[in-house]
Scaffold this motif. Structure first.
Motif, PDB file in Angstrom:
ATOM      1  N   GLY A   1       0.823  -1.208   0.000  1.00 24.91           N
ATOM      2  CA  GLY A   1       0.000   0.000   0.000  1.00 24.91           C
ATOM      3  C   GLY A   1       0.856   1.256   0.000  1.00 24.91           C
ATOM      4  O   GLY A   1       0.543   2.238  -0.688  1.00 24.91           O
ATOM      5  N   GLY A   2       1.958   1.239   0.762  1.00 25.05           N
ATOM      6  CA  GLY A   2       2.876   2.372   0.718  1.00 25.05           C
ATOM      7  C   GLY A   2       3.485   2.552  -0.655  1.00 25.05           C
ATOM      8  O   GLY A   2       3.669   3.683  -1.135  1.00 25.05           O
ATOM      9  N   GLY A   3       3.766   1.431  -1.327  1.00 23.48           N
ATOM     10  CA  GLY A   3       4.278   1.518  -2.694  1.00 23.48           C
ATOM     11  C   GLY A   3       3.273   2.139  -3.645  1.00 23.48           C
ATOM     12  O   GLY A   3       3.639   2.954  -4.510  1.00 23.48           O
ATOM     13  N   ILE A   4       2.007   1.778  -3.489  1.00 25.54           N
ATOM     14  CA  ILE A   4       0.956   2.389  -4.316  1.00 25.54           C
ATOM     15  C   ILE A   4       0.912   3.896  -4.074  1.00 25.54           C
ATOM     16  O   ILE A   4       0.790   4.700  -5.010  1.00 25.54           O
ATOM     17  N   GLY A   5       0.998   4.290  -2.803  1.00 20.92           N
ATOM     18  CA  GLY A   5       0.985   5.713  -2.476  1.00 20.92           C
ATOM     19  C   GLY A   5       2.149   6.463  -3.088  1.00 20.92           C
ATOM     20  O   GLY A   5       1.985   7.569  -3.622  1.00 20.92           O
ATOM     21  N   ILE A   6       3.336   5.860  -3.073  1.00 17.59           N
ATOM     22  CA  ILE A   6       4.513   6.499  -3.664  1.00 17.59           C
ATOM     23  C   ILE A   6       4.358   6.612  -5.176  1.00 17.59           C
ATOM     24  O   ILE A   6       4.652   7.656  -5.776  1.00 17.59           O
ATOM     25  N   PHE A   7       3.870   5.565  -5.818  1.00 18.14           N
ATOM     26  CA  PHE A   7       3.705   5.606  -7.272  1.00 18.14           C
ATOM     27  C   PHE A   7       2.628   6.595  -7.683  1.00 18.14           C
ATOM     28  O   PHE A   7       2.753   7.277  -8.703  1.00 18.14           O
ATOM     29  N   SER A   8       1.548   6.679  -6.899  1.00 16.86           N
ATOM     30  CA  SER A   8       0.495   7.655  -7.203  1.00 16.86           C
ATOM     31  C   SER A   8       1.026   9.076  -7.082  1.00 16.86           C
ATOM     32  O   SER A   8       0.752   9.934  -7.928  1.00 16.86           O
ATOM     33  N   SER A   9       1.800   9.328  -6.032  1.00 10.17           N
ATOM     34  CA  SER A   9       2.380  10.655  -5.841  1.00 10.17           C
ATOM     35  C   SER A   9       3.373  10.978  -6.954  1.00 10.17           C
ATOM     36  O   SER A   9       3.398  12.103  -7.473  1.00 10.17           O
ATOM     37  N   PHE A  10       4.180  10.012  -7.326  1.00  3.17           N
ATOM     38  CA  PHE A  10       5.150  10.207  -8.399  1.00  3.17           C
ATOM     39  C   PHE A  10       4.445  10.580  -9.706  1.00  3.17           C
ATOM     40  O   PHE A  10       4.838  11.528 -10.399  1.00  3.17           O
ATOM     41  N   SER A  11       3.391   9.855 -10.048  1.00  2.00           N
ATOM     42  CA  SER A  11       2.671  10.114 -11.299  1.00  2.00           C
ATOM     43  C   SER A  11       2.010  11.483 -11.296  1.00  2.00           C
ATOM     44  O   SER A  11       2.024  12.197 -12.306  1.00  2.00           O
ATOM     45  N   ALA A  12       1.417  11.858 -10.173  1.00  2.78           N
ATOM     46  CA  ALA A  12       0.673  13.112 -10.107  1.00  2.78           C
ATOM     47  C   ALA A  12       1.583  14.334 -10.021  1.00  2.78           C
ATOM     48  O   ALA A  12       1.220  15.415 -10.493  1.00  2.78           O
ATOM     49  N   LEU A  13       2.764  14.184  -9.432  1.00  8.45           N
ATOM     50  CA  LEU A  13       3.628  15.341  -9.159  1.00  8.45           C
ATOM     51  C   LEU A  13       4.831  15.436 -10.094  1.00  8.45           C
ATOM     52  O   LEU A  13       5.625  16.378  -9.981  1.00  8.45           O
ATOM     53  N   LEU A  14       4.980  14.503 -11.029  1.00  8.75           N
ATOM     54  CA  LEU A  14       6.181  14.437 -11.857  1.00  8.75           C
ATOM     55  C   LEU A  14       6.442  15.741 -12.606  1.00  8.75           C
ATOM     56  O   LEU A  14       7.564  16.262 -12.603  1.00  8.75           O
ATOM     57  N   GLU A  15       5.407  16.303 -13.234  1.00  9.09           N
ATOM     58  CA  GLU A  15       5.604  17.534 -14.013  1.00  9.09           C
ATOM     59  C   GLU A  15       6.024  18.689 -13.115  1.00  9.09           C
ATOM     60  O   GLU A  15       6.909  19.479 -13.478  1.00  9.09           O
ATOM     61  N   GLN A  16       5.424  18.804 -11.932  1.00 10.75           N
ATOM     62  CA  GLN A  16       5.764  19.889 -11.026  1.00 10.75           C
ATOM     63  C   GLN A  16       7.185  19.759 -10.488  1.00 10.75           C
ATOM     64  O   GLN A  16       7.863  20.762 -10.254  1.00 10.75           O
ATOM     65  N   VAL A  17       7.645  18.528 -10.291  1.00 13.27           N
ATOM     66  CA  VAL A  17       9.003  18.308  -9.797  1.00 13.27           C
ATOM     67  C   VAL A  17      10.033  18.667 -10.862  1.00 13.27           C
ATOM     68  O   VAL A  17      11.060  19.300 -10.577  1.00 13.27           O
ATOM     69  N   LEU A  18       9.752  18.283 -12.117  1.00 14.15           N
ATOM     70  CA  LEU A  18      10.751  18.467 -13.175  1.00 14.15           C
ATOM     71  C   LEU A  18      10.794  19.883 -13.730  1.00 14.15           C
ATOM     72  O   LEU A  18      11.865  20.365 -14.133  1.00 14.15           O
ATOM     73  N   CYS A  19       9.649  20.585 -13.763  1.00 20.51           N
ATOM     74  CA  CYS A  19       9.650  21.917 -14.381  1.00 20.51           C
ATOM     75  C   CYS A  19      10.520  22.904 -13.607  1.00 20.51           C
ATOM     76  O   CYS A  19      11.039  23.867 -14.164  1.00 20.51           O
TER      77      CYS A  19
END
Length: 477
Positions: free
Chosen positions: A253-271
């Motif tokens: 479940g923690g892995g799901i949470g990390i992957f969901s956060s990664f997918s949703a925040l990827l653009e904001q982290v990289l820009c």
């Protein structure tokens, strides 16, 4: 063989005369199911790859944009339990039908701010549409384990589960590629919303027209014949007392949470460090494409060997190493090749364990229903995802906009360094807990070995006599 809740079917009940009928039914059901899985995932993350442009067009804050993705995680916590009950008590067919209807309605509602000029609060419609799509997603995201258990023999279950599970990230792939390609400027947003409505409408029509059965007329395995042998509440009590299941639920479940956060925040982290929306979309696409390849390879492997525990432990350890690499490299400029490679490996190792974890949840909790065993994994994962995403966002701070930032939300960019290091630390923590404390027998495989089913292949001799060969052993590591 007689169980506490009634007789298991005799092995001859799984014999060949109905195999010819079963395959067309499988094809229709899996096709319609996969068609329903895919539209929901692009809708979830359709805003994330172009978050800054969406915020500027509708006059929204970054926090409001994040809620358009976060609502999927929030909705799945209370309604996920309801979805589990629907799957195990009402049936797979009605769960997928209701999901298709809600998904289509939500996709239309979130398009209304671009269709009606009289709307003064677009966020309410965007969030309302996303909320309906989120409810739809809870009904089908738990379905692959149930689908594999009811429609496929034991030597095909992990592969079938992998195909159903990976139809979800394929939807994320569409969002990561399509949204940046469609939205070059604010005027393109109505077109994007309209295009995302089309597959939701097609899934609505396909599910309504093609789904007529929740299960095949003849169970393909002993486990399928005894599926959902425990009542819903009794099953939940068994899960709450199952130490192995709780450890798996917390760590995966923690892995799901990390992957969901990664997918949703990827653009904001990289820009923040000068990477374009198109590159963020490419990284998200590589993350998913290589994840599907990894899941395919691992699904075929565990179908042959039944080494579920070893596969998931090794997969999580490798995922943790790549997550640490992303946390460090994402804070550097001009590392396009390294970031693309890291995102590819992150998906390859991380996504690969998802279908294995769902199968393992069923194995360690049998005879609890597949919907409850796999569904509660995702419910806890979404709850952890909400906490992780909110924590990662809370740890960011505004900084004076550097010249290399490509963020277009009209505000100073956020510093994600501490948040990314925390994400990597959590990933390592969950992996260590899984490796050190998770141990379980494979209860479903053992039950099927005791029942001695005669069908291990989709084809068999014309005679109805048992073949006599032993089933696959319940391998443990």
């Amino acid at each position: 063989m007689v169980s506490s809740r009634g007789p298991l079917l005799h092995p001859s009940a799984w014999a060949c005369p109905l195999q010819g009928r079963l395959w067309p039914l499988r094809g229709d059901f899996v096709l319609a199911s996969a068609a329903d899985f895919r539209p929901g995932r692009p809708l979830w993350l359709s805003f994330a790859p172009v978050a800054d442009t969406i915020a500027q067009h509708f006059g929204l804050s970054t926090e409001q944009i994040n809620w358009l993705s976060l609502v999927y995680l929030v909705a799945s916590i209370p309604f996920g339990v309801v979805a589990v009950w629907v799957l195990d008590s009402v049936g797979l067919r009605w769960a997928i039908l209701l999901s298709a209807w809600l998904n289509f309605a939500g996709s239309v509602i979130r398009s209304l701010p671009c269709m009606l000029t009289t709307i003064h609060d677009p966020f309410a419609f965007l969030l309302g549409g996303q909320s309906l799509c989120a409810l739809a997603q809870t009904l089908v995201i738990f379905s692959p384990a149930k689908l594999a258990a009811l429609w496929f023999p034991e030597h095909q279950r992990a592969t079938a589960n992998m195909i159903g599970t990976m139809s979800n990230p394929l939807g994320l792939l569409v969002a990561n590629l399509l949204s940046p390609a469609l939205v070059k400027k604010e005027e393109d947003i109505p077109v994007m919303l309209g295009i995302y409505t089309i597959p939701a409408g097609l899934a609505f029509l396909l599910a309504t027209a093609c789904l007529w059965e929740s299960a095949p007329p003849t169970p393909p395995s002993a486990g399928a014949a005894h599926s959902t042998s425990e009542k819903f509440l009794d099953g939940l009590k068994l899960l709450a007392r199952n130490k192995a299941y709780i450890i798996l639920a917390v760590c995966f479940g923690g892995g799901i949470g990390i992957f969901s956060s990664f997918s949703a925040l990827l653009e904001q982290v990289l820009c923040v460090n000068g990477y374009s929306n198109e590159f963020a979309g490419l990284c998200g696409a590589l993350f998913i494409v290589f994840g599907v390849l990894g899941a395919l390879a691992l699904g075929l492997y565990v179908d042959r060997t039944k080494h579920f525990t070893g596969a998931i432990k090794i997969g999580l350890c490798l995922t943790s190493l790549v997550c640490v690499a992303f946390a460090l490299v994402s804070q550097l400029q001009g590392q396009t090749v390294a970031l693309a490679a890291i995102c590819s490996l992150f998906g390859f190792f991380g996504f690969a364990v998802a279908p294995v974890a769902m199968e393992l949840a069923v194995e360690c909790s049998f005879p609890v229903g597949e919907g409850a065993a796999a569904g509660l994994l995702f419910v806890l994962g979404q709850a952890e995802g909400v906490l992780i995403m909110m924590l990662l966002a809370a740890l960011t701070v505004r900084r004076a906009e550097p010249s290399f930032s490509t963020c277009q939300d009209g505000q100073d960019p956020l510093d994600w360094k501490v948040s990314m290091l925390l994400m990597a630390g959590l990933c390592v923590l969950f992996s260590c807990l899984m490796v050190l404390f998770f141990h379980t027998p494979y209860r479903r495989l053992q039950a099927e070995a005791d029942a001695n089913p005669s069908i291990q292949e989709d084809t068999c001799p014309a005679t109805s006599e048992p073949s006599g060969h032993a089933p696959h052993p319940a391998a443990t590591l």
